[in-house]
Design an enzyme around this catalytic site. Structure first.
Site, PDB file in Angstrom:
ATOM      1  N   HIS A 165      -9.374   9.035  -3.158  1.00  0.00           N
ATOM      2  CA  HIS A 165     -10.008   8.478  -3.943  1.00  0.00           C
ATOM      3  C   HIS A 165      -9.425   8.973  -5.528  1.00  0.00           C
ATOM      4  O   HIS A 165     -10.758   9.802  -5.508  1.00  0.00           O
ATOM      5  CB  HIS A 165     -10.079   7.724  -4.241  1.00  0.00           C
ATOM      6  CG  HIS A 165     -10.244   5.882  -4.751  1.00  0.00           C
ATOM      7  ND1 HIS A 165      -8.652   4.845  -4.666  1.00  0.00           N
ATOM      8  CD2 HIS A 165     -10.671   5.740  -5.874  1.00  0.00           C
ATOM      9  CE1 HIS A 165      -8.561   4.480  -4.737  1.00  0.00           C
ATOM     10  NE2 HIS A 165      -9.777   4.251  -6.475  1.00  0.00           N
ATOM     11  N   ASP A 168     -10.402   1.902   0.730  1.00  0.00           N
ATOM     12  CA  ASP A 168     -11.755   2.969   0.288  1.00  0.00           C
ATOM     13  C   ASP A 168     -13.149   2.662  -0.211  1.00  0.00           C
ATOM     14  O   ASP A 168     -13.814   2.999  -0.263  1.00  0.00           O
ATOM     15  CB  ASP A 168     -11.274   2.786  -1.617  1.00  0.00           C
ATOM     16  CG  ASP A 168      -9.692   2.750  -1.965  1.00  0.00           C
ATOM     17  OD1 ASP A 168      -9.210   2.609  -2.456  1.00  0.00           O
ATOM     18  OD2 ASP A 168      -9.301   3.767  -1.355  1.00  0.00           O
ATOM     19  N   LEU A 219      -3.438  -0.173   4.673  1.00  0.00           N
ATOM     20  CA  LEU A 219      -4.503   0.209   6.183  1.00  0.00           C
ATOM     21  C   LEU A 219      -4.118   0.708   6.842  1.00  0.00           C
ATOM     22  O   LEU A 219      -3.303   0.295   7.936  1.00  0.00           O
ATOM     23  CB  LEU A 219      -4.975  -1.458   5.534  1.00  0.00           C
ATOM     24  CG  LEU A 219      -5.916  -1.479   4.611  1.00  0.00           C
ATOM     25  CD1 LEU A 219      -6.190  -3.420   5.386  1.00  0.00           C
ATOM     26  CD2 LEU A 219      -7.627  -1.415   4.837  1.00  0.00           C
ATOM     27  N   GLY A 246       3.145  14.311  -2.569  1.00  0.00           N
ATOM     28  CA  GLY A 246       2.920  15.317  -1.510  1.00  0.00           C
ATOM     29  C   GLY A 246       1.855  15.820  -1.556  1.00  0.00           C
ATOM     30  O   GLY A 246       2.528  17.056  -1.109  1.00  0.00           O
ATOM     31  N   SER A 247       1.914  15.950  -2.877  1.00  0.00           N
ATOM     32  CA  SER A 247       0.926  17.416  -3.964  1.00  0.00           C
ATOM     33  C   SER A 247      -0.079  18.066  -2.946  1.00  0.00           C
ATOM     34  O   SER A 247      -0.572  18.627  -2.812  1.00  0.00           O
ATOM     35  CB  SER A 247       1.021  16.914  -5.519  1.00  0.00           C
ATOM     36  OG  SER A 247      -0.309  16.543  -5.437  1.00  0.00           O
ATOM     37  N   ASN A 248      -1.148  16.937  -2.864  1.00  0.00           N
ATOM     38  CA  ASN A 248      -2.020  16.957  -1.885  1.00  0.00           C
ATOM     39  C   ASN A 248      -2.398  17.381  -0.420  1.00  0.00           C
ATOM     40  O   ASN A 248      -2.753  18.591  -0.605  1.00  0.00           O
ATOM     41  CB  ASN A 248      -2.933  16.163  -1.540  1.00  0.00           C
ATOM     42  CG  ASN A 248      -4.301  15.223  -3.155  1.00  0.00           C
ATOM     43  OD1 ASN A 248      -4.808  16.522  -3.858  1.00  0.00           O
ATOM     44  ND2 ASN A 248      -3.147  14.697  -3.808  1.00  0.00           N
ATOM     45  N   ASN A 299      -9.895  10.415   3.286  1.00  0.00           N
ATOM     46  CA  ASN A 299      -9.249   9.912   2.806  1.00  0.00           C
ATOM     47  C   ASN A 299      -9.910  10.413   0.915  1.00  0.00           C
ATOM     48  O   ASN A 299     -11.005  11.110   1.330  1.00  0.00           O
ATOM     49  CB  ASN A 299      -9.303   8.049   2.599  1.00  0.00           C
ATOM     50  CG  ASN A 299      -8.585   7.686   1.599  1.00  0.00           C
ATOM     51  OD1 ASN A 299      -7.499   7.703   1.201  1.00  0.00           O
ATOM     52  ND2 ASN A 299      -8.751   6.906   0.734  1.00  0.00           N
ATOM     53  N   LEU A 351      -0.667   4.342   1.935  1.00  0.00           N
ATOM     54  CA  LEU A 351      -1.175   3.143   1.587  1.00  0.00           C
ATOM     55  C   LEU A 351      -0.912   2.329   1.794  1.00  0.00           C
ATOM     56  O   LEU A 351      -1.655   1.003   1.297  1.00  0.00           O
ATOM     57  CB  LEU A 351      -0.109   2.898   0.004  1.00  0.00           C
ATOM     58  CG  LEU A 351      -0.240   4.196  -1.248  1.00  0.00           C
ATOM     59  CD1 LEU A 351       1.066   3.614  -2.264  1.00  0.00           C
ATOM     60  CD2 LEU A 351      -1.158   4.014  -1.833  1.00  0.00           C
ATOM     61  N   GLU A 386      -8.540  17.600  -7.702  1.00  0.00           N
ATOM     62  CA  GLU A 386      -7.944  16.841  -6.146  1.00  0.00           C
ATOM     63  C   GLU A 386      -7.365  17.830  -5.074  1.00  0.00           C
ATOM     64  O   GLU A 386      -7.728  18.362  -4.484  1.00  0.00           O
ATOM     65  CB  GLU A 386      -7.072  16.053  -6.053  1.00  0.00           C
ATOM     66  CG  GLU A 386      -7.033  14.403  -6.688  1.00  0.00           C
ATOM     67  CD  GLU A 386      -6.160  13.507  -6.520  1.00  0.00           C
ATOM     68  OE1 GLU A 386      -4.525  14.188  -6.902  1.00  0.00           O
ATOM     69  OE2 GLU A 386      -6.104  12.427  -6.666  1.00  0.00           O
TER      70      GLU A 386
HETATM   71  C1  GRF Z   1      -3.894  11.121  -5.379  1.00  0.00           C
HETATM   72  O1  GRF Z   1      -3.975  10.683  -6.410  1.00  0.00           O
HETATM   73  C2  GRF Z   1      -5.094  10.632  -4.047  1.00  0.00           C
HETATM   74  O2  GRF Z   1      -6.028  11.247  -5.156  1.00  0.00           O
HETATM   75  C3  GRF Z   1      -4.427   9.688  -4.056  1.00  0.00           C
HETATM   76  O3  GRF Z   1      -3.064   9.365  -3.652  1.00  0.00           O
HETATM   77  C4  GRF Z   1      -2.109  10.432  -4.605  1.00  0.00           C
HETATM   78  C5  GRF Z   1      -1.398  11.368  -3.845  1.00  0.00           C
HETATM   79  O4  GRF Z   1      -0.910  12.646  -4.387  1.00  0.00           O
HETATM   80  N1  GRF Z   1      -4.858   8.936  -3.045  1.00  0.00           N
HETATM   81  P1  GRF Z   1       0.315  13.232  -4.046  1.00  0.00           P
HETATM   82  O5  GRF Z   1       1.512  12.145  -3.523  1.00  0.00           O
HETATM   83  O6  GRF Z   1      -0.678  13.388  -3.147  1.00  0.00           O
HETATM   84  O7  GRF Z   1       0.837  14.191  -4.808  1.00  0.00           O
END
Ligand code: GRF
Length: 190
Positions: free
Chosen positions: A105, A146, A88, A13-15, A103, A86, A175
């Site tokens: 990727h 994707d 669909l 969940g860093s994003n 999304n 992860l 990202e």
């Molecule tokens: C990231 O590499 C993103 O591009 C992919 O899944 C990963 C999520 O990383 N879809 P995080 O859990 O947000 O650190």
């Protein structure tokens, strides 16, 4: 009028955290809900620390019942952001949020995408292919992994000494630098 985001994530969940922090002081957009298909996923702890409501669901909830859709509607969600999710996306969700599901990727689609291409698998394939660059792709989700209209891509140069781990670090930097901004620009462009 407030634009409310729901973020789906299966992992660390860093994003999700980066996006939530970016919009914490945004005048119109905010993260209202974080959802995960994995109890114990790091994203849930990150959301809780940020005071964001979370929901954990299983396959039955997501594919057989309207549990998730009901939660999104109750929370008045406008956009769905997939940040390391992860599974669909089922057609009922695509119908409920037409061109409103984004999304990210960790590679330059259309290459290095599709079923099973996530996390380190992506960076291992990029390394094995001897690519001199990698990057990120942000796109509208559709019923396949994707695919869907590409909105944005950013690139990073790769060196022979790069490993899947250092590639992952370079990609993650992209990202975190771009995903929130692209979300904001996409929403504001409508
Ligand atoms: C990231 O590499 C993103 O591009 C992919 O899944 C990963 C999520 O990383 N879809 P995080 O859990 O947000 O650190």
């Amino acid at each position: 009028m407030l634009v409310q985001l729901a973020i789906f994530a299966s992992g660390s969940g860093s994003n999700a955290q980066n996006i939530a922090e970016y919009f914490q002081h945004h005048p119109r957009i905010r993260v209202r809900l974080v959802l995960s298909n994995r109890l114990g996923a790091g994203v849930l702890e990150r959301a809780a620390r940020l005071g964001i409501e979370t929901l954990v669901f299983d396959r039955n909830d997501f594919y057989e019942k309207d549990t998730v859709l009901h939660a999104l509607q109750t929370a008045k969600i406008d956009w769905v952001i997939l940040a390391g999710f992860l599974w669909l996306v089922p057609s009922y969700l695509l119908k409920a949020f037409p061109q409103r599901i984004l999304n990210i990727h960790p590679a330059l689609l259309p290459r290095y995408g599709g079923k099973g291409m996530y996390g380190h698998h992506v960076h291992e394939a990029v390394k094995a292919a001897g690519e001199t660059e990698s990057g990120i792709t942000i796109h509208f989700a559709n019923e396949h992994f994707d695919e869907g209209k590409i909105i944005f891509q950013a690139r990073c140069a790769l060196l022979p000494e790069d490993t899947p781990q250092t590639i992952a670090q370079k990609v993650q930097a992209l990202e975190h630098a771009y995903f929130p901004k692209v979300i904001a620009e996409t929403i504001e462009s409508l």
